[in-house]
Design an enzyme around this catalytic site. Structure first.
Site, mmCIF file in Angstrom:
data_model
loop_
_atom_site.group_PDB
_atom_site.id
_atom_site.type_symbol
_atom_site.label_atom_id
_atom_site.label_comp_id
_atom_site.label_asym_id
_atom_site.label_seq_id
_atom_site.Cartn_x
_atom_site.Cartn_y
_atom_site.Cartn_z
ATOM 1 N N GLU A 54 33.535 40.655 49.442
ATOM 2 C CA GLU A 54 33.693 40.525 48.244
ATOM 3 C C GLU A 54 32.755 40.461 46.960
ATOM 4 O O GLU A 54 32.454 39.188 46.938
ATOM 5 C CB GLU A 54 34.795 40.304 47.570
ATOM 6 N N LYS A 56 32.237 40.839 43.581
ATOM 7 C CA LYS A 56 32.705 40.385 42.339
ATOM 8 C C LYS A 56 32.060 39.582 41.631
ATOM 9 O O LYS A 56 32.207 39.187 41.285
ATOM 10 C CB LYS A 56 34.056 39.677 42.746
ATOM 11 N N LYS A 116 37.762 48.918 45.898
ATOM 12 C CA LYS A 116 39.026 47.878 45.471
ATOM 13 C C LYS A 116 38.796 48.108 44.188
ATOM 14 O O LYS A 116 38.330 47.673 43.217
ATOM 15 C CB LYS A 116 38.336 46.212 45.333
ATOM 16 N N GLU A 165 48.295 46.813 49.510
ATOM 17 C CA GLU A 165 48.220 45.583 49.282
ATOM 18 C C GLU A 165 49.463 45.348 48.198
ATOM 19 O O GLU A 165 50.011 45.690 47.852
ATOM 20 C CB GLU A 165 47.169 45.021 48.398
ATOM 21 N N ASN A 186 48.413 39.138 49.351
ATOM 22 C CA ASN A 186 47.553 39.288 48.307
ATOM 23 C C ASN A 186 48.078 37.775 47.889
ATOM 24 O O ASN A 186 49.665 38.195 47.024
ATOM 25 C CB ASN A 186 46.973 39.749 47.105
ATOM 26 N N GLU A 216 44.619 38.427 51.585
ATOM 27 C CA GLU A 216 43.648 38.083 50.325
ATOM 28 C C GLU A 216 43.983 37.261 49.764
ATOM 29 O O GLU A 216 44.483 36.797 48.806
ATOM 30 C CB GLU A 216 43.875 39.863 49.742
ATOM 31 N N SER A 217 42.559 36.768 48.914
ATOM 32 C CA SER A 217 42.694 35.806 47.619
ATOM 33 C C SER A 217 42.580 34.354 48.197
ATOM 34 O O SER A 217 44.106 34.194 49.058
ATOM 35 C CB SER A 217 43.570 36.019 46.791
HETATM 36 O O1 LIG Z 1 41.060 37.800 40.900
HETATM 37 C C1 LIG Z 1 41.461 38.170 39.646
HETATM 38 O O2 LIG Z 1 41.523 37.147 38.767
HETATM 39 C C2 LIG Z 1 42.983 39.185 40.481
HETATM 40 C C3 LIG Z 1 43.752 39.309 38.917
HETATM 41 C C4 LIG Z 1 44.829 40.217 38.541
HETATM 42 C C5 LIG Z 1 44.391 41.078 39.894
HETATM 43 C C6 LIG Z 1 43.734 41.439 40.187
HETATM 44 C C7 LIG Z 1 42.612 40.626 40.677
HETATM 45 N N1 LIG Z 1 41.615 39.746 41.796
HETATM 46 C C8 LIG Z 1 41.666 41.146 42.910
HETATM 47 C C9 LIG Z 1 41.842 40.636 43.687
HETATM 48 O O3 LIG Z 1 42.338 41.374 44.624
HETATM 49 C C10 LIG Z 1 40.689 39.792 44.325
HETATM 50 O O4 LIG Z 1 39.930 39.738 44.283
HETATM 51 C C11 LIG Z 1 40.138 39.719 46.111
HETATM 52 O O5 LIG Z 1 41.885 39.546 46.921
HETATM 53 C C12 LIG Z 1 39.689 38.087 46.572
HETATM 54 O O6 LIG Z 1 40.328 37.402 45.854
HETATM 55 P P1 LIG Z 1 39.108 35.603 45.762
HETATM 56 O O7 LIG Z 1 39.436 35.909 46.894
HETATM 57 O O8 LIG Z 1 40.559 34.736 45.058
HETATM 58 O O9 LIG Z 1 38.375 36.399 44.278
#
Ligand SMILES: O=C(O)c1ccccc1NCC(=O)[C@H](O)[C@H](O)COP(=O)(O)O
Length: 269
Positions: A54, A56, A116, A165, A186, A216-217
Site C-alpha cells: 500500500e 500510505k 483504497k 472489507e 481488517n 488487512e492491517s
Molecule cells: O490506518 C488507519 O489508521 C485507518 C483508520 C481508519 C480507517 C482505515 C484505516 N486504514 C486503512 C487500512 O485499511 C490500512 O491502510 C491497510 O489495511 C494497511 O494497514 P497497515 O499495514 O496497518 O498500515
C-alpha cells in the site's frame, strides 16, 4: 461521533466538491479510454500468500507516516519486490492521498491497482476506473446492505473487481450475503483504531471456501505473513510497515518469500 463517521463526513464534503467540478459523463468518457481492468483474482488465488503493498502517507491512527513525494517510484519498488497488486489510498483529509496518486501509480506499474478509499457512491467507482484502478474497496461498515449490493453490481458492470472489507463476524456475514467474492478482514477496529492481530484468526472460517480471504492491517513482517497464511489468508494487505521500514523493494521481497514458505504448502487453495 465514531471515527468512521468523522472520516465519512470529510469524504462526503470532498466528493460533493469533485462532483461539482467534474460531471459524471466526463468520468465515463475517461473510463472508456482506459485499457480493460486487470483481473486480480487469479493472482490472489495463486499458491502461498500473495502480497498487496500500500501507498500510505498518513493515517488517522498514526498521523503522518512517510513523506511519499513520488508514489509511482514507491509502487515500482513494490512491484519489483513481487507485490501482486498495489493499494493506493486516495482519501485526502485523513490519509493525504489523491486520485493523482492513483493515476501516477497506474502509469508506472503493470500489476492491478486497488483504489483504497471510503466508497459510498457509484460516482467514486467511475472515478476509480477513469484513473486506472482495477479493484475498488467497499467497506461493509460504511454502507447499508442495499447500497453494498448495488455498489458491488455497479462495480462489476464497470469492469472493477471489488474487495469487500469486514471487521466483525456480522460484517463478514453481510459481505457473504451481498455476494462478495473477495473479502478483506481488517484487524483495525474502526472505533478505537486499535489493531487486534487475532481478528483474522477469529473470523477467517466464516468466509466460505471459494471466496478469497485477505488479511488487512497490522502486518509487521514475514512472521505475520506465515501466521496469517496458516490461518487461511490467500493474501495480506500491508501499508504502514512498508512505508516506515527499510528499503521497500527488499521489504516486499521478504514478505513474498514468507508467503511462499514451505509451512504453507499443505494449505487448501
Ligand atoms: O490506518 C488507519 O489508521 C485507518 C483508520 C481508519 C480507517 C482505515 C484505516 N486504514 C486503512 C487500512 O485499511 C490500512 O491502510 C491497510 O489495511 C494497511 O494497514 P497497515 O499495514 O496497518 O498500515
Amino acid at each position: 461521533m465514531s471515527v468512521l463517521e468523522e472520516i465519512l463526513d470529510g469524504v462526503r464534503a470532498d466528493l460533493a466538491a469533485r462532483q461539482e467540478r467534474i460531471p459524471l459523463g466526463n468520468l465515463k468518457e475517461l473510463a472508456s479510454k482506459q485499457p480493460p481492468a486487470r483481473d486480480v483474482t487469479p493472482l490472489l488465488r495463486s499458491p502461498g500468500v500473495s502480497i498487496l503493498a500500500e501507498v500510505k502517507r498518513s493515517s488517522p491512527s498514526k498521523g503522518s507516516l512517510a513523506d511519499i513525494s513520488d508514489p509511482a517510484a514507491l509502487a515500482v519498488d513494490y512491484e519489483s519486490g513481487g507485490a501482486v497488486a498495489i493499494s493506493v489510498l486516495t482519501e485526502g483529509q485523513r490519509f493525504n492521498g489523491s486520485l493523482d496518486d492513483l493515476r501516477a501509480v497506474r502509469a508506472a506499474v503493470d500489476v492491478p491497482i486497488l483504489r483504497k478509499d471510503f466508497i459510498i457512491t457509484s460516482y467514486q467507482l467511475w472515478e476509480a476506473r477513469a484513473h486506472g484502478a482495477d479493484v475498488a474497496l467497499l467497506i461493509v461498515a460504511a454502507l447499508e446492505q442495499n447500497a453494498l449490493v448495488s455498489l458491488i453490481e455497479r462495480a462489476e458492470s464497470i469492469g472493477l473487481t471489488t474487495l469487500v472489507e469486514a471487521h466483525t463476524a456480522d460484517e463478514v456475514h453481510r459481505a457473504v450475503d451481498a455476494g462478495a467474492r473477495i473479502i478483506g478482514i481488517n484487524a483495525r477496529d474502526l472505533n478505537t483504531l486499535e489493531v487486534d492481530t487475532s481478528t483474522f484468526h477469529r473470523l477467517a472460517s466464516l468466509v466460505p471456501d471459494g471466496v478469497v480471504r485477505i488479511a488487512e492491517s497490522g502486518v509487521r513482517g514475514p512472521h505475520d505473513v506465515i501466521e496469517l497464511g496458516q490461518d487461511g489468508a490467500d493474501a495480506v494487505l500491508v501499508g504502514e510497515s512498508l512505508v516506515t521500514g527499510k528499503e521497500p523493494r527488499s521489504a516486499v521481497a521478504d514478505l513474498v518469500a514468507a508467503g511462499a514458505h514451505p509451512a504453507l504448502n499443505n494449505r487448501s487453495q
